[in-house]
Design a protein around this motif. Structure first.
Motif, PDB file in Angstrom:
ATOM      1  N   GLN A 169       0.812  -1.218   0.000  1.00  0.00           N
ATOM      2  CA  GLN A 169       0.000   0.000   0.000  1.00  0.00           C
ATOM      3  C   GLN A 169       0.848   1.272   0.000  1.00  0.00           C
ATOM      4  N   ARG A 170       1.990   1.239   0.643  1.00  0.00           N
ATOM      5  CA  ARG A 170       2.836   2.433   0.741  1.00  0.00           C
ATOM      6  C   ARG A 170       3.227   2.974  -0.633  1.00  0.00           C
ATOM      7  N   LEU A 171       3.370   2.090  -1.611  1.00  0.00           N
ATOM      8  CA  LEU A 171       3.813   2.510  -2.936  1.00  0.00           C
ATOM      9  C   LEU A 171       2.828   3.462  -3.607  1.00  0.00           C
ATOM     10  N   PHE A 172       1.586   3.439  -3.173  1.00  0.00           N
ATOM     11  CA  PHE A 172       0.572   4.249  -3.844  1.00  0.00           C
ATOM     12  C   PHE A 172       0.471   5.672  -3.295  1.00  0.00           C
ATOM     13  N   ILE A 173       1.206   5.962  -2.242  1.00  0.00           N
ATOM     14  CA  ILE A 173       1.233   7.345  -1.744  1.00  0.00           C
ATOM     15  C   ILE A 173       1.808   8.257  -2.809  1.00  0.00           C
ATOM     16  N   SER A 174       2.884   7.837  -3.459  1.00  0.00           N
ATOM     17  CA  SER A 174       3.497   8.646  -4.513  1.00  0.00           C
ATOM     18  C   SER A 174       2.583   8.775  -5.727  1.00  0.00           C
ATOM     19  N   VAL A 175       1.791   7.741  -6.000  1.00  0.00           N
ATOM     20  CA  VAL A 175       0.837   7.801  -7.109  1.00  0.00           C
ATOM     21  C   VAL A 175      -0.200   8.884  -6.842  1.00  0.00           C
ATOM     22  N   VAL A 176      -0.692   8.936  -5.613  1.00  0.00           N
ATOM     23  CA  VAL A 176      -1.649   9.982  -5.232  1.00  0.00           C
ATOM     24  C   VAL A 176      -0.985  11.361  -5.303  1.00  0.00           C
ATOM     25  N   ASN A 177       0.242  11.454  -4.828  1.00  0.00           N
ATOM     26  CA  ASN A 177       0.958  12.732  -4.897  1.00  0.00           C
ATOM     27  C   ASN A 177       1.042  13.233  -6.332  1.00  0.00           C
ATOM     28  N   GLU A 178       1.357  12.343  -7.266  1.00  0.00           N
ATOM     29  CA  GLU A 178       1.490  12.724  -8.671  1.00  0.00           C
ATOM     30  C   GLU A 178       0.138  13.080  -9.284  1.00  0.00           C
ATOM     31  N   ALA A 179      -0.878  12.264  -9.018  1.00  0.00           N
ATOM     32  CA  ALA A 179      -2.180  12.454  -9.660  1.00  0.00           C
ATOM     33  C   ALA A 179      -2.930  13.673  -9.143  1.00  0.00           C
ATOM     34  N   PHE A 180      -2.739  13.992  -7.863  1.00  0.00           N
ATOM     35  CA  PHE A 180      -3.544  15.052  -7.252  1.00  0.00           C
ATOM     36  C   PHE A 180      -2.710  16.248  -6.793  1.00  0.00           C
ATOM     37  N   GLY A 181      -1.435  16.275  -7.144  1.00  0.00           N
ATOM     38  CA  GLY A 181      -0.594  17.409  -6.778  1.00  0.00           C
ATOM     39  C   GLY A 181      -0.382  17.536  -5.283  1.00  0.00           C
ATOM     40  N   LYS A 182      -0.284  16.410  -4.587  1.00  0.00           N
ATOM     41  CA  LYS A 182      -0.088  16.413  -3.138  1.00  0.00           C
ATOM     42  C   LYS A 182       1.377  16.143  -2.801  1.00  0.00           C
ATOM     43  N   ASN A 183       1.673  16.183  -1.517  1.00  0.00           N
ATOM     44  CA  ASN A 183       3.044  15.955  -1.070  1.00  0.00           C
ATOM     45  C   ASN A 183       3.065  15.171   0.238  1.00  0.00           C
ATOM     46  N   TYR A 184       2.325  14.071   0.273  1.00  0.00           N
ATOM     47  CA  TYR A 184       2.288  13.252   1.484  1.00  0.00           C
ATOM     48  C   TYR A 184       3.635  12.552   1.675  1.00  0.00           C
ATOM     49  N   PRO A 185       4.159  12.532   2.883  1.00  0.00           N
ATOM     50  CA  PRO A 185       5.373  11.746   3.151  1.00  0.00           C
ATOM     51  C   PRO A 185       5.102  10.267   2.904  1.00  0.00           C
ATOM     52  N   LEU A 186       6.142   9.533   2.521  1.00  0.00           N
ATOM     53  CA  LEU A 186       5.965   8.125   2.187  1.00  0.00           C
ATOM     54  C   LEU A 186       5.730   7.241   3.404  1.00  0.00           C
ATOM     55  N   ASP A 187       5.872   7.807   4.593  1.00  0.00           N
ATOM     56  CA  ASP A 187       5.552   7.053   5.801  1.00  0.00           C
ATOM     57  C   ASP A 187       4.191   7.454   6.375  1.00  0.00           C
ATOM     58  N   SER A 188       3.368   8.126   5.560  1.00  0.00           N
ATOM     59  CA  SER A 188       2.029   8.521   6.007  1.00  0.00           C
ATOM     60  C   SER A 188       1.166   7.296   6.265  1.00  0.00           C
ATOM     61  N   LYS A 189       0.192   7.458   7.135  1.00  0.00           N
ATOM     62  CA  LYS A 189      -0.763   6.385   7.395  1.00  0.00           C
ATOM     63  C   LYS A 189      -1.632   6.211   6.160  1.00  0.00           C
ATOM     64  N   VAL A 190      -1.684   4.987   5.638  1.00  0.00           N
ATOM     65  CA  VAL A 190      -2.413   4.736   4.393  1.00  0.00           C
ATOM     66  C   VAL A 190      -3.240   3.471   4.526  1.00  0.00           C
ATOM     67  N   GLY A 191      -4.391   3.466   3.874  1.00  0.00           N
ATOM     68  CA  GLY A 191      -5.248   2.289   3.877  1.00  0.00           C
ATOM     69  C   GLY A 191      -6.213   2.346   2.712  1.00  0.00           C
ATOM     70  N   PHE A 192      -6.899   1.241   2.457  1.00  0.00           N
ATOM     71  CA  PHE A 192      -7.845   1.177   1.359  1.00  0.00           C
ATOM     72  C   PHE A 192      -9.247   0.913   1.888  1.00  0.00           C
ATOM     73  N   LEU A 193     -10.221   1.561   1.259  1.00  0.00           N
ATOM     74  CA  LEU A 193     -11.612   1.468   1.668  1.00  0.00           C
ATOM     75  C   LEU A 193     -12.423   0.776   0.579  1.00  0.00           C
ATOM     76  N   THR A 194     -13.632   0.384   0.923  1.00  0.00           N
ATOM     77  CA  THR A 194     -14.556  -0.185  -0.050  1.00  0.00           C
ATOM     78  C   THR A 194     -15.366   0.930  -0.677  1.00  0.00           C
ATOM     79  N   SER A 195     -15.486   0.899  -2.005  1.00  0.00           N
ATOM     80  CA  SER A 195     -16.266   1.956  -2.657  1.00  0.00           C
ATOM     81  C   SER A 195     -17.392   1.407  -3.515  1.00  0.00           C
ATOM     82  N   GLU A 196     -17.519   0.094  -3.580  1.00  0.00           N
ATOM     83  CA  GLU A 196     -18.621  -0.503  -4.328  1.00  0.00           C
ATOM     84  C   GLU A 196     -19.532  -1.235  -3.362  1.00  0.00           C
ATOM     85  N   GLY A 197     -20.811  -1.261  -3.690  1.00  0.00           N
ATOM     86  CA  GLY A 197     -21.733  -1.997  -2.835  1.00  0.00           C
ATOM     87  C   GLY A 197     -23.134  -1.425  -2.935  1.00  0.00           C
TER      88      GLY A 197
END
Length: 287
Positions: A19-47
């Motif tokens: 999951q940590r690898l996707f912090i940089s993906v979010v930074n690139e896609a949304f112009g953010k600058n989250y540190p790579l040790d930020s708390k990260v997790g995935f949620l359910t979005s279908e249902g």
């Protein structure tokens, strides 16, 4: 070419395991600058909501979309597509509504839903693949709300940018730009060169502890999943997969065991030498 979900499987493998690898993906896609040790997790979005007659509670039956990621307290919807289709905008509308509903604030006669920021990552694109995705909500009175985002084209990113921006989760899919060359087993030298670049960079990143052993191995394995999907057993498949899998990567646990064994051997040799020097050879050695 195999009609499988190999691209999806590779993406979901990395999403689930690294999951940590996707912090940089979010930074690139949304112009953010989250540190790579930020708390990260995935949620359910279908249902969909299910109301049970015998119970006043409401539960959500879950399915899994590509990625609804939460970093710190912020939520982002990221879809990963190998091609465009006419349903993408409506799917984003469905996913984002479900995500908003899951975190909605509501009471008697009122509900407030916060839609997540979203993007679509296109692993390959054509001349008609849209640069943006736009959803327009229209109220009965004619009021409109535009829900819009810029899409990410993997083909826009050079191999150097992927490394410099730490977009390591996208490495397995970079080779898709050489799909024709690899599937036809012709003029694929540039693909080999780029794969060698990534392999060498990953070895260095691991040494610098920017990539963990597990991250490194999963990226390599997912890269070969994508390669075998494209080559589909043709004459160059083994040659191409050996590029990413040819480097023996020593796990941290293996390194510790190896170094311990080496130290033990050195200590045994030192004791042996001292014994012979003192003419005090233990009986078990004589036997």
């Amino acid at each position: 070419m195999k009609k499988t979900h190999d691209y999806d499987n590779a993406f979901k493998t990395l999403k689930t395991r690294q999951q940590r690898l996707f912090i940089s993906v979010v930074n690139e896609a949304f112009g953010k600058n989250y540190p790579l040790d930020s708390k990260v997790g995935f949620l359910t979005s279908e249902g969909h909501l299910v109301s049970e007659e015998a119970d006043t509670s409401i539960k959500i039956e879950e399915n899994i979309n590509d990625m609804l990621i939460k970093i710190e307290n912020d939520v982002y919807l990221v879809e990963c597509q190998s091609y465009d289709d006419d349903s993408m905008a409506i799917r984003i509308a469905e996913y984002s509504f479900t995500a908003a509903r899951n975190s909605a604030e509501y009471d008697q006669g009122h509900a407030e839903l916060m839609l997540p920021a979203f993007t679509i990552i296109y692993l390959k694109a054509t001349n008609v693949t849209p640069r943006t995705t736009e959803i327009t909500y229209v109220s009965p009175t004619g009021e409109k709300m535009c829900y819009k985002a810029k899409n990410v084209f993997l083909s826009d990113l050079s191999k150097e940018e992927i490394i410099d921006k730490k977009l390591f989760a996208l490495i397995p899919f970079y080779v898709i730009r050489y799909e024709k060359e690899l599937s036809e087993a012709k003029d694929y030298e540039k693909a080999i060169s780029d794969l060698e670049y990534f392999r060498d960079q990953m070895i260095q990143l691991r040494k610098e502890k920017q990539l963990t052993d597990a991250e490194n191995i999963d990226i390599l394995n997912c890269s070969n999943v994508v390669i075998t999907h494209i080559t589909d057993g043709n004459d160059i498949e083994q040659e191409v997969t050996s590029v990413m899998g040819g480097e023996i990567i020593e796990l941290e646990s293996e390194r510790i065991m190896r170094e311990t064994a080496e130290k033990t051997k050195l200590e045994d040799a030192r004791v042996m030498i001292e014994c012979f020097r003192s003419d005090n050879v233990p009986n078990d050695i004589i036997r």
